[in-house]
Design a protein around this motif. Structure first.
Motif, short mmCIF file in Angstrom:
data_model
loop_
_atom_site.label_atom_id
_atom_site.label_comp_id
_atom_site.label_asym_id
_atom_site.label_seq_id
_atom_site.Cartn_x
_atom_site.Cartn_y
_atom_site.Cartn_z
N LYS A 195 -11.97 -19.04 -7.31
CA LYS A 195 -10.51 -19.22 -7.18
C LYS A 195 -10.17 -20.77 -7.48
CE LYS A 195 -6.28 -18.08 -6.33
NZ LYS A 195 -5.79 -19.22 -7.34
N ARG A 205 -5.08 -17.87 -0.37
CA ARG A 205 -6.33 -18.08 -1.03
C ARG A 205 -7.15 -17.05 -0.58
NH1 ARG A 205 -8.37 -21.55 -4.19
NH2 ARG A 205 -6.30 -22.80 -4.06
N SER A 342 -7.43 -10.93 -9.08
CA SER A 342 -7.46 -10.14 -8.05
C SER A 342 -6.88 -8.95 -8.08
CB SER A 342 -6.46 -11.03 -7.02
OG SER A 342 -5.15 -11.05 -7.52
#
Length: 343
Positions: A195, A205, A342
């Motif tokens: 990330k 996050r 994601s």
């Protein structure tokens, strides 16, 4: 999209004519234990033992001739792939199955709605906006404005649509069958998620990383997961996660460690490893990092990059070939779009 007859002529390096089809069909029938199929690139038909095709259905796909019921596209990535295959702004390699004519975005929208529910509640204007934001290939063709805006495109004949859609929709199952074969052959599948240090708070996050982790486990059968909770794609692998400033996030994730732990683990094992990431930038945008990762870890035999959320594709690299092929390595440095790993 190749027809079976065209694949036969291509395999024997002869012109595609009715006479050659008749001659070389008979030759194909002589290979009783083998079957004509194609690799990841459809333009490369190969003759492969039938047992090998069953063991690696992603890399070796058969030309289908049977008729099936309607299969629908269920994701935006599948729709994008379908449109890019059907509507080409430039002459396709397989021109025999395409017709050249002018068409409007409205007509494309009308056709797409018959093969998916994704846009059935959307207007043609929102469809056009989606096409622009996703940079679909047909938009590269020059517009002609009259009563309607049209573009001259090479359009796949509709008799091939069902075969194309079936191929698109079965891509994930074929990929997973290939992974199962790797596991049977002794490979360990390891997932890696990264990330970037963008503006999310710790909660956001963590949520995005958990989604990536879930995708790696469910789509790619990863049994170990390593993450880099806050690093740029351009940061060398060996320089990531050296400081414990993301420990709060790591403590909330069900993973096996960070990038440093991954590098340590790869050096410690003697069995074959397949490393999976979502998007090329999910590992790195530096090809030299890939070369170093492979050369310093003999156990790393395959690297898999899956992009199902963006373009419904997967790339399975043999690491020995990868580090020797500059064109393949370039894929890690080309980042022409932003992908949400994601999803």
């Amino acid at each position: 999209m190749l027809t079976k007859n065209q694949a036969i002529c291509m395999f024997f390096y002869v012109d595609y004519t009715e006479e050659n089809v008749k001659i070389y069909k008979k030759k194909i029938e002589e290979f009783e234990d083998s079957e004509l199929c194609w690799n990841i690139r459809e333009g490369e038909p190969v003759m492969v033992m039938k047992n090998r095709i069953r063991g690696d259905p992603l890399n070796y796909r058969k030309k289908k001739v049977d008729k099936r019921g309607r299969v629908e596209l269920v994701t935006l990535a599948q729709v994008k792939q379908f449109i890019n295959e059907v509507y080409c702004p430039c002459p396709p390699k397989n021109a025999e199955v395409y017709l050249k004519r002018r068409i409007s975005t409205q007509e494309i929208y009308n056709l797409v709605k018959t093969y998916t529910t994704v846009f059935r509640e959307k207007t043609s204007q929102s469809f056009a906006a989606w096409c622009r934001s996703n940079k679909l290939n047909f938009l590269l063709a020059k517009e002609k404005k009259s009563q309607n805006v049209t573009r001259e495109l090479y359009i796949l004949e509709n008799v091939y649509y069902d075969d194309l859609i079936n191929s698109i929709c079965t891509y994930l199952p074929r990929y997973q069958e290939s992974l199962k074969t790797l596991k049977k052959n002794g490979y360990e599948i390891i997932g890696y998620a990264r990330k970037s240090p963008t503006g999310e708070d710790v909660t956001g996050r963590t949520r995005l990383l958990k989604s990536m982790i879930s995708n790696l486990k469910e789509r790619s059968f990863a049994t170990k997961i390593f993450v880099s909770p806050c690093s740029w794609a351009s940061t060398p692998l060996e320089s990531r996660d050296l400081q414990p400033n993301s420990q709060a996030i790591m403590d909330d994730l069900d993973v096996d460690g960070n990038t440093q732990d991954l590098l340590t683990y790869l050096k410690s094992v003697s069995h074959d490893v397949c490393l999976v990431a979502i998007d090329f930038a999910g590992i790195t945008t530096r090809s030299e990092d890939i070369i170093k990762l492979v050369e310093t870890n003999p156990s790393l035999k395959k690297i898999v990059i899956e992009t199902f959320a963006q373009c419904n594709e997967v790339f399975i690299f043999n690491t020995e070939k990868l580090v020797e092929d500059n064109d393949l390595l370039q894929k890690f440095e080309d980042r022409n779009y932003f992908i949400q790993r994601s999803k």
